[in-house]
Write an enzyme that holds these catalytic residues in place. Structure first.
Site, PDB file in Angstrom:
ATOM      1  N   LYS A  83      36.891 -10.886 -30.360  1.00  0.00           N
ATOM      2  CA  LYS A  83      35.876  -9.836 -30.412  1.00  0.00           C
ATOM      3  C   LYS A  83      34.611 -10.425 -31.022  1.00  0.00           C
ATOM      4  CE  LYS A  83      37.508  -5.091 -30.533  1.00  0.00           C
ATOM      5  NZ  LYS A  83      37.671  -3.905 -31.389  1.00  0.00           N
TER       6      LYS A  83
HETATM    7  O1  G3P Z   1      38.346  -0.656 -31.837  1.00  0.00           O
HETATM    8  C1  G3P Z   1      37.077  -0.107 -31.711  1.00  0.00           C
HETATM    9  C2  G3P Z   1      37.016   1.400 -31.592  1.00  0.00           C
HETATM   10  O2  G3P Z   1      37.931   1.850 -30.649  1.00  0.00           O
HETATM   11  C3  G3P Z   1      36.983   2.137 -32.894  1.00  0.00           C
HETATM   12  O3  G3P Z   1      37.110   3.512 -32.739  1.00  0.00           O
HETATM   13  O4  G3P Z   1      37.576   5.715 -33.731  1.00  0.00           O
HETATM   14  O5  G3P Z   1      36.808   3.841 -35.220  1.00  0.00           O
HETATM   15  O6  G3P Z   1      35.239   4.922 -33.623  1.00  0.00           O
HETATM   16  P1  G3P Z   1      36.669   4.549 -33.891  1.00  0.00           P
END
Ligand code: G3P
Length: 216
Positions: A83
């Site tokens: 990433k």
């Molecule tokens: O992994 C990245 C992303 O899916 C994070 O999601 O819920 O922390 O905005 P969130």
């Protein structure tokens, strides 16, 4: 559409992997922290379980740092994807990593302009964060629709990985728009199986089956 699980919790990955629903996994420092394990421990276990790509995120911010970090992650397992944050250093790192054969997932993408740069840099995946846009009153799915249109216009090979998914509705919207992948927390995948009419219908059929005379 490919389903990725957005978690570093091995027991949850195992459950849905056994159900044949896991095409890959995405992690981030927050999810690794939640798993209560070291990053390397968690990633090596997940990579053994899941055949598909497993995204791993570090903390470097410079091009050199990102490349070194990605090389280390890639040495842990064949299916590791590095990433890389959406930045000038990040997209330079993407170009260098792709020459070295290391797959990249550009994270923290919030606009179609950023997504265009990601494809031009040759990343393997672009991760627009839908839920976090919805959280501030912006229609996150619009970024997916415009990114899909742009990538189709120019046949870019970067895959659209819809991230920050909060509900089955997000998954359905992403699929309707033709996104390549949706990465979702396990509870969202769990909710996709369920409908109250399914439960009520099964209970009625079972009750009627039990009330019917069956020949031996
Ligand atoms: O992994 C990245 C992303 O899916 C994070 O999601 O819920 O922390 O905005 P969130």
């Amino acid at each position: 559409m490919k389903f990725f699980l957005d978690t570093a919790e091995a027991d949850k990955i195992r459950k849905y992997n056994d159900l044949g629903m896991v095409d890959g996994v995405t992690t981030n420092p927050t999810l690794i922290l939640k798993s209560g394990r070291t990053q390397r421990e968690a990633i090596e276990e997940i990579c053994k379980m899941v055949k598909g790509p497993v995204s791993v995120e570090g903390a470097a911010t410079t091009t050199d740092g990102l490349v070194k970090e990605a090389e280390e992650f890639a040495s842990w397992a064949k299916n590791v994807v590095a990433k890389v944050p959406m930045s000038q250093d990040g997209l330079r790192a993407v170009q260098l990593l792709s020459k070295k054969g290391i797959k990249t997932n550009v994270t923290l993408v919030f606009s179609p302009a950023q997504a265009l740069l990601v494809a031009k840099a040759g990343a393997t995946y672009v991760s627009p964060f839908i839920g976090r846009l919805d959280d501030v009153g912006v229609e996150g799915m619009d970024v997916i629709a415009q990114t899909k249109q742009i990538y189709d216009n120019y046949d870019y090979e970067t895959e659209i990985l819809v991230a920050s998914v909060r509900s089955p509705l997000h998954v359905v919207q992403a699929a309707t728009l033709g996104a390549d992948i949706c990465t979702m927390p396990p509870d969202v995948l769990d909710k996709m199986y369920k409908h109250p009419f399914t439960d009520a219908g099964m209970a009625k059929f079972l009750a009627d089956w039990n009330a019917t005379l069956h020949k031996k």
